[in-house]
Design a protein around this motif. Structure first.
Motif, PDB file in Angstrom:
ATOM      1  N   ALA A 129     -19.970  14.078 -30.272  1.00 50.46           N
ATOM      2  CA  ALA A 129     -20.021  13.736 -28.973  1.00 50.46           C
ATOM      3  C   ALA A 129     -19.311  12.275 -28.793  1.00 50.46           C
ATOM      4  O   ALA A 129     -19.554  11.371 -29.354  1.00 50.46           O
ATOM      5  CB  ALA A 129     -21.123  13.888 -28.276  1.00 50.46           C
ATOM      6  N   ALA A 130     -18.473  12.284 -27.675  1.00 49.09           N
ATOM      7  CA  ALA A 130     -17.994  10.970 -27.166  1.00 49.09           C
ATOM      8  C   ALA A 130     -19.201   9.908 -27.164  1.00 49.09           C
ATOM      9  O   ALA A 130     -20.329  10.367 -26.666  1.00 49.09           O
ATOM     10  CB  ALA A 130     -17.217  10.857 -26.098  1.00 49.09           C
ATOM     11  N   GLY A 131     -18.925   8.646 -27.750  1.00 48.18           N
ATOM     12  CA  GLY A 131     -20.115   8.012 -27.720  1.00 48.18           C
ATOM     13  C   GLY A 131     -20.990   7.742 -28.687  1.00 48.18           C
ATOM     14  O   GLY A 131     -21.720   6.858 -28.965  1.00 48.18           O
ATOM     15  N   THR A 132     -20.943   8.572 -29.632  1.00 45.14           N
ATOM     16  CA  THR A 132     -21.618   8.706 -30.899  1.00 45.14           C
ATOM     17  C   THR A 132     -21.111   7.433 -31.841  1.00 45.14           C
ATOM     18  O   THR A 132     -19.902   7.006 -31.915  1.00 45.14           O
ATOM     19  CB  THR A 132     -21.315  10.206 -31.646  1.00 45.14           C
ATOM     20  OG1 THR A 132     -21.890  11.081 -30.986  1.00 45.14           O
ATOM     21  CG2 THR A 132     -22.157   9.808 -32.961  1.00 45.14           C
ATOM     22  N   SER A 133     -21.962   6.525 -32.630  1.00 41.44           N
ATOM     23  CA  SER A 133     -21.623   5.417 -33.112  1.00 41.44           C
ATOM     24  C   SER A 133     -22.063   5.755 -34.727  1.00 41.44           C
ATOM     25  O   SER A 133     -23.234   6.170 -34.777  1.00 41.44           O
ATOM     26  CB  SER A 133     -21.838   4.295 -32.553  1.00 41.44           C
ATOM     27  OG  SER A 133     -23.282   4.022 -32.459  1.00 41.44           O
ATOM     28  N   PHE A 134     -21.073   5.070 -35.596  1.00 41.20           N
ATOM     29  CA  PHE A 134     -21.607   5.030 -36.799  1.00 41.20           C
ATOM     30  C   PHE A 134     -21.729   3.410 -37.286  1.00 41.20           C
ATOM     31  O   PHE A 134     -20.639   2.794 -37.027  1.00 41.20           O
ATOM     32  CB  PHE A 134     -20.481   5.621 -37.793  1.00 41.20           C
ATOM     33  CG  PHE A 134     -20.556   7.106 -37.673  1.00 41.20           C
ATOM     34  CD1 PHE A 134     -21.215   7.902 -38.304  1.00 41.20           C
ATOM     35  CD2 PHE A 134     -19.632   7.655 -36.619  1.00 41.20           C
ATOM     36  CE1 PHE A 134     -21.375   9.574 -38.018  1.00 41.20           C
ATOM     37  CE2 PHE A 134     -19.447   9.129 -36.205  1.00 41.20           C
ATOM     38  CZ  PHE A 134     -20.449   9.841 -37.042  1.00 41.20           C
ATOM     39  N   LEU A 135     -22.573   3.127 -37.927  1.00 41.00           N
ATOM     40  CA  LEU A 135     -22.973   1.709 -38.312  1.00 41.00           C
ATOM     41  C   LEU A 135     -21.868   1.377 -39.412  1.00 41.00           C
ATOM     42  O   LEU A 135     -21.479   2.093 -40.321  1.00 41.00           O
ATOM     43  CB  LEU A 135     -24.324   1.544 -39.209  1.00 41.00           C
ATOM     44  CG  LEU A 135     -24.506   0.241 -39.773  1.00 41.00           C
ATOM     45  CD1 LEU A 135     -24.516  -0.870 -38.854  1.00 41.00           C
ATOM     46  CD2 LEU A 135     -25.575   0.303 -40.628  1.00 41.00           C
ATOM     47  N   ILE A 136     -21.341  -0.040 -39.154  1.00 38.91           N
ATOM     48  CA  ILE A 136     -20.341  -0.532 -40.314  1.00 38.91           C
ATOM     49  C   ILE A 136     -21.121  -1.719 -40.607  1.00 38.91           C
ATOM     50  O   ILE A 136     -21.577  -2.646 -39.921  1.00 38.91           O
ATOM     51  CB  ILE A 136     -19.161  -0.971 -39.552  1.00 38.91           C
ATOM     52  CG1 ILE A 136     -18.278   0.460 -38.935  1.00 38.91           C
ATOM     53  CG2 ILE A 136     -18.332  -1.596 -40.277  1.00 38.91           C
ATOM     54  CD1 ILE A 136     -17.146  -0.247 -38.092  1.00 38.91           C
ATOM     55  N   GLN A 137     -21.383  -1.813 -42.116  1.00 37.79           N
ATOM     56  CA  GLN A 137     -21.973  -3.073 -42.488  1.00 37.79           C
ATOM     57  C   GLN A 137     -21.209  -3.699 -43.642  1.00 37.79           C
ATOM     58  O   GLN A 137     -20.735  -2.710 -44.533  1.00 37.79           O
ATOM     59  CB  GLN A 137     -23.504  -2.536 -42.959  1.00 37.79           C
ATOM     60  CG  GLN A 137     -24.198  -3.448 -43.851  1.00 37.79           C
ATOM     61  CD  GLN A 137     -24.764  -4.676 -42.940  1.00 37.79           C
ATOM     62  OE1 GLN A 137     -25.472  -4.391 -42.093  1.00 37.79           O
ATOM     63  NE2 GLN A 137     -24.367  -5.756 -43.209  1.00 37.79           N
ATOM     64  N   CYS A 138     -21.111  -5.111 -43.789  1.00 35.58           N
ATOM     65  CA  CYS A 138     -20.586  -5.679 -44.971  1.00 35.58           C
ATOM     66  C   CYS A 138     -21.593  -5.271 -45.979  1.00 35.58           C
ATOM     67  O   CYS A 138     -22.739  -5.465 -45.913  1.00 35.58           O
ATOM     68  CB  CYS A 138     -20.416  -7.095 -44.689  1.00 35.58           C
ATOM     69  SG  CYS A 138     -19.912  -7.993 -46.082  1.00 35.58           S
ATOM     70  N   THR A 139     -21.191  -5.053 -47.162  1.00 36.04           N
ATOM     71  CA  THR A 139     -21.731  -4.528 -48.644  1.00 36.04           C
ATOM     72  C   THR A 139     -21.581  -5.363 -49.549  1.00 36.04           C
ATOM     73  O   THR A 139     -21.920  -5.023 -50.633  1.00 36.04           O
ATOM     74  CB  THR A 139     -21.762  -3.106 -48.677  1.00 36.04           C
ATOM     75  OG1 THR A 139     -20.452  -2.891 -48.858  1.00 36.04           O
ATOM     76  CG2 THR A 139     -22.660  -2.265 -47.654  1.00 36.04           C
ATOM     77  N   GLU A 140     -20.937  -6.825 -49.376  1.00 34.42           N
ATOM     78  CA  GLU A 140     -20.780  -7.457 -50.303  1.00 34.42           C
ATOM     79  C   GLU A 140     -21.402  -8.894 -49.919  1.00 34.42           C
ATOM     80  O   GLU A 140     -20.906  -9.397 -48.688  1.00 34.42           O
ATOM     81  CB  GLU A 140     -19.281  -7.773 -50.587  1.00 34.42           C
ATOM     82  CG  GLU A 140     -18.849  -8.666 -51.659  1.00 34.42           C
ATOM     83  CD  GLU A 140     -18.962  -8.364 -53.050  1.00 34.42           C
ATOM     84  OE1 GLU A 140     -18.955  -7.140 -53.018  1.00 34.42           O
ATOM     85  OE2 GLU A 140     -19.562  -9.281 -53.810  1.00 34.42           O
ATOM     86  N   PHE A 141     -22.334  -9.410 -50.660  1.00 39.12           N
ATOM     87  CA  PHE A 141     -22.785 -10.655 -50.013  1.00 39.12           C
ATOM     88  C   PHE A 141     -21.976 -11.864 -49.830  1.00 39.12           C
ATOM     89  O   PHE A 141     -21.247 -12.144 -50.890  1.00 39.12           O
ATOM     90  CB  PHE A 141     -24.023 -11.304 -50.984  1.00 39.12           C
ATOM     91  CG  PHE A 141     -24.635 -12.475 -50.679  1.00 39.12           C
ATOM     92  CD1 PHE A 141     -25.570 -12.326 -49.359  1.00 39.12           C
ATOM     93  CD2 PHE A 141     -24.564 -13.735 -51.103  1.00 39.12           C
ATOM     94  CE1 PHE A 141     -26.208 -13.436 -48.940  1.00 39.12           C
ATOM     95  CE2 PHE A 141     -25.111 -14.805 -50.699  1.00 39.12           C
ATOM     96  CZ  PHE A 141     -26.205 -14.781 -49.483  1.00 39.12           C
ATOM     97  N   CYS A 142     -21.735 -12.357 -48.637  1.00 40.30           N
ATOM     98  CA  CYS A 142     -20.779 -13.223 -48.339  1.00 40.30           C
ATOM     99  C   CYS A 142     -21.314 -14.463 -47.668  1.00 40.30           C
ATOM    100  O   CYS A 142     -20.426 -15.340 -47.210  1.00 40.30           O
ATOM    101  CB  CYS A 142     -19.691 -12.349 -47.500  1.00 40.30           C
ATOM    102  SG  CYS A 142     -20.367 -11.762 -46.095  1.00 40.30           S
ATOM    103  N   GLY A 143     -22.461 -14.718 -47.609  1.00 36.35           N
ATOM    104  CA  GLY A 143     -22.886 -16.142 -47.257  1.00 36.35           C
ATOM    105  C   GLY A 143     -24.217 -15.905 -46.498  1.00 36.35           C
ATOM    106  O   GLY A 143     -24.792 -14.855 -46.181  1.00 36.35           O
ATOM    107  N   THR A 144     -24.660 -17.011 -45.791  1.00 31.40           N
ATOM    108  CA  THR A 144     -25.751 -16.943 -45.128  1.00 31.40           C
ATOM    109  C   THR A 144     -26.033 -15.812 -43.961  1.00 31.40           C
ATOM    110  O   THR A 144     -27.340 -15.174 -44.115  1.00 31.40           O
ATOM    111  CB  THR A 144     -25.872 -18.433 -44.183  1.00 31.40           C
ATOM    112  OG1 THR A 144     -25.761 -19.301 -45.184  1.00 31.40           O
ATOM    113  CG2 THR A 144     -27.484 -18.695 -43.689  1.00 31.40           C
TER     114      THR A 144
END
Ligand SMILES: [Cu+2]
Length: 156
Positions: A129-144
């Protein structure tokens, strides 16, 4: 004296390994292949510590959009990776500063974002359905603030 049984199982093993190697090579080639005509191109740029999404060929979403994640509310505002359900999206991923990793766990998508290099991957947005969202997450430790480097793929 050569034992015929030893020769037979050696040849059978070599044939089996050669078959698996040939199959894997073809499969890997097709897994990395990009579609000739995706429905949407999105340039994704990793920054310390946010994702930027640009739509170079979409006249209705001209420009670039930064995703801002607020850890106190858990909300992401600003830009999103917008895509239509069922569409084929090619993301061209790079980074502006350090190595990040673009990951959409819900879709099994993960590719490193490396400064000075563009990595591309394509995927089909699920029919949801429109409005559904999927998480995007950085998975490389890149700092604080690596842990706050989140965004959403929002189905429009
Ligand atoms: Cu990170």
């Amino acid at each position: 004296m050569v034992n015929k049984l030893e020769v037979a199982w050696t040849l059978a093993t070599v044939a089996l390994i050669a078959g698996v190697a040939a199959y894997s090579t073809v499969l890997l080639y097709h897994l990395d292949a990009l579609p000739a005509h995706p429905d949407e191109y999105v340039d994704v740029i990793g920054h310390q510590w946010f994702w930027e999404f640009c739509y170079p060929q979409n006249v209705s979403k001209v420009g670039c959009f930064n995703a801002t994640y607020d850890p106190t509310t858990g909300a992401t505002t600003g830009g999103h990776l917008w895509a239509a359900p069922g569409s084929v999206v090619q993301v061209n991923i790079t980074a502006a500063d350090v190595i990040h990793s673009f990951n959409i766990p819900g879709l099994g998508i993960r590719l490193d974002a490396i400064p000075g290099r563009v990595n591309s991957i394509a995927f089909t947005v699920p029919q949801v359905a429109a409005g559904t969202s999927f998480l995007i997450q950085c998975t490389e430790f890149c700092g604080t603030y690596h842990g706050t480097m989140r965004a959403d793929l929002v189905v429009t």
